[in-house]
Motif scaffolding. Structure first.
Motif, PDB file in Angstrom:
ATOM      1  N   THR A 216     -30.082 -12.149 -37.083  1.00 47.26           N
ATOM      2  CA  THR A 216     -29.735 -11.221 -38.155  1.00 47.26           C
ATOM      3  C   THR A 216     -28.640 -11.815 -39.024  1.00 47.26           C
ATOM      4  O   THR A 216     -27.971 -12.783 -38.643  1.00 47.26           O
ATOM      5  CB  THR A 216     -29.261  -9.872 -37.581  1.00 47.26           C
ATOM      6  N   ARG A 217     -28.463 -11.198 -40.192  1.00 45.97           N
ATOM      7  CA  ARG A 217     -27.340 -11.508 -41.079  1.00 45.97           C
ATOM      8  C   ARG A 217     -26.319 -10.393 -40.922  1.00 45.97           C
ATOM      9  O   ARG A 217     -26.625  -9.238 -41.215  1.00 45.97           O
ATOM     10  CB  ARG A 217     -27.812 -11.620 -42.533  1.00 45.97           C
ATOM     11  N   ILE A 218     -25.133 -10.717 -40.463  1.00 46.51           N
ATOM     12  CA  ILE A 218     -24.098  -9.720 -40.232  1.00 46.51           C
ATOM     13  C   ILE A 218     -23.538  -9.250 -41.577  1.00 46.51           C
ATOM     14  O   ILE A 218     -23.125 -10.059 -42.410  1.00 46.51           O
ATOM     15  CB  ILE A 218     -22.957 -10.296 -39.372  1.00 46.51           C
ATOM     16  N   SER A 219     -23.556  -7.939 -41.779  1.00 50.31           N
ATOM     17  CA  SER A 219     -23.022  -7.350 -43.011  1.00 50.31           C
ATOM     18  C   SER A 219     -22.388  -6.007 -42.670  1.00 50.31           C
ATOM     19  O   SER A 219     -22.497  -5.509 -41.549  1.00 50.31           O
ATOM     20  CB  SER A 219     -24.117  -7.174 -44.061  1.00 50.31           C
ATOM     21  N   SER A 220     -21.712  -5.407 -43.655  1.00 49.64           N
ATOM     22  CA  SER A 220     -21.026  -4.133 -43.455  1.00 49.64           C
ATOM     23  C   SER A 220     -21.797  -3.011 -44.127  1.00 49.64           C
ATOM     24  O   SER A 220     -22.431  -3.206 -45.170  1.00 49.64           O
ATOM     25  CB  SER A 220     -19.607  -4.212 -44.018  1.00 49.64           C
ATOM     26  N   GLU A 221     -21.731  -1.829 -43.513  1.00 52.02           N
ATOM     27  CA  GLU A 221     -22.374  -0.660 -44.106  1.00 52.02           C
ATOM     28  C   GLU A 221     -21.605  -0.143 -45.315  1.00 52.02           C
ATOM     29  O   GLU A 221     -22.164   0.538 -46.166  1.00 52.02           O
ATOM     30  CB  GLU A 221     -22.491   0.466 -43.069  1.00 52.02           C
ATOM     31  N   SER A 222     -20.320  -0.457 -45.358  1.00 44.97           N
ATOM     32  CA  SER A 222     -19.489   0.004 -46.477  1.00 44.97           C
ATOM     33  C   SER A 222     -18.678  -1.163 -47.023  1.00 44.97           C
ATOM     34  O   SER A 222     -18.417  -2.137 -46.313  1.00 44.97           O
ATOM     35  CB  SER A 222     -18.534   1.124 -46.013  1.00 44.97           C
ATOM     36  N   GLY A 223     -18.295  -1.066 -48.309  1.00 40.09           N
ATOM     37  CA  GLY A 223     -17.510  -2.117 -48.920  1.00 40.09           C
ATOM     38  C   GLY A 223     -16.044  -2.013 -48.534  1.00 40.09           C
ATOM     39  O   GLY A 223     -15.589  -1.006 -47.981  1.00 40.09           O
ATOM     40  N   GLY A 224     -15.299  -3.075 -48.838  1.00 43.29           N
ATOM     41  CA  GLY A 224     -13.868  -3.043 -48.548  1.00 43.29           C
ATOM     42  C   GLY A 224     -13.255  -4.418 -48.635  1.00 43.29           C
ATOM     43  O   GLY A 224     -13.948  -5.437 -48.780  1.00 43.29           O
ATOM     44  N   LEU A 225     -11.947  -4.457 -48.523  1.00 46.82           N
ATOM     45  CA  LEU A 225     -11.190  -5.699 -48.573  1.00 46.82           C
ATOM     46  C   LEU A 225     -11.078  -6.276 -47.173  1.00 46.82           C
ATOM     47  O   LEU A 225     -10.768  -5.545 -46.210  1.00 46.82           O
ATOM     48  CB  LEU A 225      -9.789  -5.433 -49.143  1.00 46.82           C
ATOM     49  N   VAL A 226     -11.348  -7.588 -47.023  1.00 41.22           N
ATOM     50  CA  VAL A 226     -11.289  -8.234 -45.715  1.00 41.22           C
ATOM     51  C   VAL A 226      -9.825  -8.350 -45.284  1.00 41.22           C
ATOM     52  O   VAL A 226      -9.020  -9.020 -45.944  1.00 41.22           O
ATOM     53  CB  VAL A 226     -11.947  -9.621 -45.751  1.00 41.22           C
ATOM     54  N   ALA A 227      -9.493  -7.693 -44.169  1.00 36.58           N
ATOM     55  CA  ALA A 227      -8.128  -7.751 -43.654  1.00 36.58           C
ATOM     56  C   ALA A 227      -7.943  -8.881 -42.650  1.00 36.58           C
ATOM     57  O   ALA A 227      -6.889  -9.529 -42.618  1.00 36.58           O
ATOM     58  CB  ALA A 227      -7.760  -6.416 -42.995  1.00 36.58           C
ATOM     59  N   LYS A 228      -8.973  -9.156 -41.830  1.00 36.10           N
ATOM     60  CA  LYS A 228      -8.853 -10.208 -40.820  1.00 36.10           C
ATOM     61  C   LYS A 228     -10.234 -10.692 -40.403  1.00 36.10           C
ATOM     62  O   LYS A 228     -11.168  -9.890 -40.280  1.00 36.10           O
ATOM     63  CB  LYS A 228      -8.080  -9.695 -39.605  1.00 36.10           C
ATOM     64  N   VAL A 229     -10.349 -11.997 -40.170  1.00 33.18           N
ATOM     65  CA  VAL A 229     -11.587 -12.609 -39.667  1.00 33.18           C
ATOM     66  C   VAL A 229     -11.310 -13.068 -38.243  1.00 33.18           C
ATOM     67  O   VAL A 229     -10.368 -13.834 -38.004  1.00 33.18           O
ATOM     68  CB  VAL A 229     -12.041 -13.788 -40.538  1.00 33.18           C
ATOM     69  N   HIS A 230     -12.123 -12.616 -37.279  1.00 30.06           N
ATOM     70  CA  HIS A 230     -11.853 -12.855 -35.864  1.00 30.06           C
ATOM     71  C   HIS A 230     -12.745 -13.938 -35.250  1.00 30.06           C
ATOM     72  O   HIS A 230     -12.774 -14.045 -34.022  1.00 30.06           O
ATOM     73  CB  HIS A 230     -12.046 -11.554 -35.078  1.00 30.06           C
ATOM     74  N   PHE A 231     -13.446 -14.720 -36.039  1.00 33.23           N
ATOM     75  CA  PHE A 231     -14.363 -15.712 -35.464  1.00 33.23           C
ATOM     76  C   PHE A 231     -14.260 -17.026 -36.229  1.00 33.23           C
ATOM     77  O   PHE A 231     -13.735 -17.080 -37.344  1.00 33.23           O
ATOM     78  CB  PHE A 231     -15.806 -15.204 -35.509  1.00 33.23           C
ATOM     79  N   GLU A 232     -14.807 -18.096 -35.608  1.00 30.53           N
ATOM     80  CA  GLU A 232     -14.930 -19.396 -36.243  1.00 30.53           C
ATOM     81  C   GLU A 232     -16.413 -19.730 -36.403  1.00 30.53           C
ATOM     82  O   GLU A 232     -17.251 -19.266 -35.636  1.00 30.53           O
ATOM     83  CB  GLU A 232     -14.252 -20.486 -35.398  1.00 30.53           C
ATOM     84  N   SER A 233     -16.718 -20.522 -37.396  1.00 27.55           N
ATOM     85  CA  SER A 233     -18.114 -20.903 -37.645  1.00 27.55           C
ATOM     86  C   SER A 233     -18.701 -21.593 -36.420  1.00 27.55           C
ATOM     87  O   SER A 233     -18.064 -22.459 -35.809  1.00 27.55           O
ATOM     88  CB  SER A 233     -18.198 -21.837 -38.855  1.00 27.55           C
ATOM     89  N   GLY A 234     -19.934 -21.186 -36.066  1.00 23.21           N
ATOM     90  CA  GLY A 234     -20.640 -21.805 -34.943  1.00 23.21           C
ATOM     91  C   GLY A 234     -20.227 -21.317 -33.575  1.00 23.21           C
ATOM     92  O   GLY A 234     -20.702 -21.853 -32.570  1.00 23.21           O
ATOM     93  N   ALA A 235     -19.360 -20.314 -33.500  1.00 24.63           N
ATOM     94  CA  ALA A 235     -18.866 -19.846 -32.201  1.00 24.63           C
ATOM     95  C   ALA A 235     -19.921 -19.045 -31.447  1.00 24.63           C
ATOM     96  O   ALA A 235     -20.815 -18.446 -32.044  1.00 24.63           O
ATOM     97  CB  ALA A 235     -17.613 -18.993 -32.408  1.00 24.63           C
ATOM     98  N   GLN A 236     -19.807 -19.056 -30.118  1.00 22.44           N
ATOM     99  CA  GLN A 236     -20.634 -18.211 -29.267  1.00 22.44           C
ATOM    100  C   GLN A 236     -19.933 -16.862 -29.098  1.00 22.44           C
ATOM    101  O   GLN A 236     -18.736 -16.814 -28.794  1.00 22.44           O
ATOM    102  CB  GLN A 236     -20.843 -18.860 -27.901  1.00 22.44           C
ATOM    103  N   VAL A 237     -20.635 -15.778 -29.295  1.00 22.78           N
ATOM    104  CA  VAL A 237     -20.046 -14.445 -29.167  1.00 22.78           C
ATOM    105  C   VAL A 237     -20.913 -13.597 -28.252  1.00 22.78           C
ATOM    106  O   VAL A 237     -22.093 -13.884 -28.041  1.00 22.78           O
ATOM    107  CB  VAL A 237     -19.911 -13.755 -30.548  1.00 22.78           C
ATOM    108  N   LYS A 238     -20.291 -12.561 -27.713  1.00 30.12           N
ATOM    109  CA  LYS A 238     -21.001 -11.603 -26.877  1.00 30.12           C
ATOM    110  C   LYS A 238     -21.169 -10.291 -27.622  1.00 30.12           C
ATOM    111  O   LYS A 238     -20.452 -10.014 -28.595  1.00 30.12           O
ATOM    112  CB  LYS A 238     -20.233 -11.375 -25.577  1.00 30.12           C
ATOM    113  N   ARG A 239     -22.095  -9.517 -27.153  1.00 26.35           N
ATOM    114  CA  ARG A 239     -22.346  -8.223 -27.786  1.00 26.35           C
ATOM    115  C   ARG A 239     -21.073  -7.380 -27.785  1.00 26.35           C
ATOM    116  O   ARG A 239     -20.406  -7.226 -26.761  1.00 26.35           O
ATOM    117  CB  ARG A 239     -23.463  -7.492 -27.056  1.00 26.35           C
ATOM    118  N   GLY A 240     -20.725  -6.825 -28.948  1.00 22.33           N
ATOM    119  CA  GLY A 240     -19.553  -5.975 -29.073  1.00 22.33           C
ATOM    120  C   GLY A 240     -18.297  -6.701 -29.502  1.00 22.33           C
ATOM    121  O   GLY A 240     -17.284  -6.044 -29.791  1.00 22.33           O
TER     122      GLY A 240
END
Length: 386
Positions: free
Chosen positions: A70-94
């Motif tokens: 999937t392509r991760i996107s937001s249901e609502s607009g807004g200003l990005v306050a913080k990014v919690h990931f790095e490109s290519g990282a492995q993540v878990k659900r949630g």
């Protein structure tokens, strides 16, 4: 004068006749020399037609597809306050990926929670009064309605606030980050892609004639152009019940384990399904077949026929018993596997065929076998053999 003229014509005719006669005789002797000239034997490599047991297979081409993507996107607009990931990282659900600014939403939630608290206190007071028969039932119903309304408004605001925190919907590998802190995102704008790569699907198509040969659970071998030395094992997990009316093909999906993540979504793949039936075939190396518009052929190596004397006597002593010649045979070919091709007609198992030097051969040409260097003849070749 007449006699002199006649003699001149006779002499001229004799001279020119002699010249033309000599030219004709010379050409005749030259042609006779070339016709009778013995050509030196051509050096060729050879191989014998083999009788093999081939398991019937059906093959198709397709594409590697992530089991979830999937392509991760937001249901609502807004200003990005913080990014919690790095490109290519492995993540878990949630896992939290991006936080959007939500100051006004938090203030609205606090206000609505206060209203809900006040409505709850008012409802509790009116319930006690109703038990004392100090108020009517309609006043109590109105208080209950007000409490539910304020509680629902607070719940709705909590949902809006949760939309400001974008989390991974499933475990997988992230793609390249497409968002930065301070950037304003519109609703639905892509932040990053997420792909689950183990297992993956391989979707491929087969012709409608094979629709009854494929079943869920059959084993599938998958190969890729960039990884010819590897064969990925999988099983048929789903079959499209409808045949495409445009191509007359149907789609098959195979489930393939991908623990080392060698398979990536979007790659071109070849899939092969092994069928239970085993058939006996006669196969020769691909290099031995001459492909022509008027028919395919091979050169079969046989012993040269014995030459008889002028009066039908026995073979001349000058001819070697090991002298070999080639005979051209037209054949019908079938399935090709690796460096071998099936011959359905024209060659029998054990027949020896020329596998190299075909361009210098003709019917009944003498040959010498030199198998020092042999063309590949494997049904499952590897890059090192190619």
């Amino acid at each position: 004068m007449n006699k002199r003229m006649m003699w001149m014509l006779v002499i001229t005719a004799v001279v020119f006749g002699g010249l033309f006669g000599m030219k004709w005789f010379g050409n005749k002797m030259m042609n006779q020399y070339f016709d009778n000239m013995t050509m030196p034997p051509a050096a060729v490599s050879s191989a014998k037609a083999q009788s093999l047991n081939w398991r019937s297979t059906i093959s198709g081409v397709g594409t590697v597809v992530a089991s979830q993507g999937t392509r991760i996107s937001s249901e609502s607009g807004g200003l990005v306050a913080k990014v919690h990931f790095e490109s290519g990282a492995q993540v878990k659900r949630g896992d939290l990926l991006v936080t959007l600014s939500a100051g006004s939403e938090q203030a609205d939630l606090a206000r609505l929670q206060s209203q809900a608290t006040l409505a709850k206190s008012e409802l509790s007071r009116l319930q006690r009064l109703y038990k004392l028969e100090a108020i009517s039932k309609s006043e109590l119903d109105r208080a209950e309605t007000d409490f539910r309304a304020t509680q629902s408004a607070a719940d709705g605001q909590r949902a809006k606030l949760a939309q400001k925190q974008i989390r991974a919907p499933f475990s997988g590998q992230l793609g390249i980050r497409q968002v930065d802190v301070g950037q304003y995102l519109q609703a639905g704008e892509t932040m990053v892609t997420l792909q689950q790569l183990d297992p993956v699907y391989v979707d491929f198509t087969l012709p409608e004639k094979d629709v009854l040969l494929v079943d869920v659970g059959q084993s599938v071998k998958v190969t890729l152009d960039g990884q010819n030395d590897r064969v990925f094992e999988g099983v048929v997990s789903a079959i499209e019940p409808q045949v495409d009316v445009q191509t007359r093909n149907f789609k098959v999906r195979a489930n393939v384990a991908n623990a080392d993540r060698s398979l990536r979504p979007g790659q071109f793949a070849r899939a092969e399904i092994a069928l239970p039936a085993v058939r006996k075939v006669v196969a020769v190396p691909l290099t031995s077949v001459s492909y022509n518009p008027y028919g395919n052929s091979v050169y079969v190596i046989v012993k040269a026929p014995k030459k008889a004397g002028a009066e039908g006597e026995e073979a001349t002593a000058e001819q070697s018993e090991d002298e070999l010649v080639v005979r051209r045979r037209f054949i019908k070919t079938g399935e090709a596997r690796g460096d071998m091709v099936e011959v359905t007609e024209g060659v029998n198992a054990g027949d020896e065929v020329a596998t190299s030097g075909l361009l210098k051969l003709q019917n009944d040409a003498k040959v010498i076998i030199n198998n020092t260097v042999m063309p590949p003849s494997s049904t499952n070749p590897t890059p090192a053999e190619s």
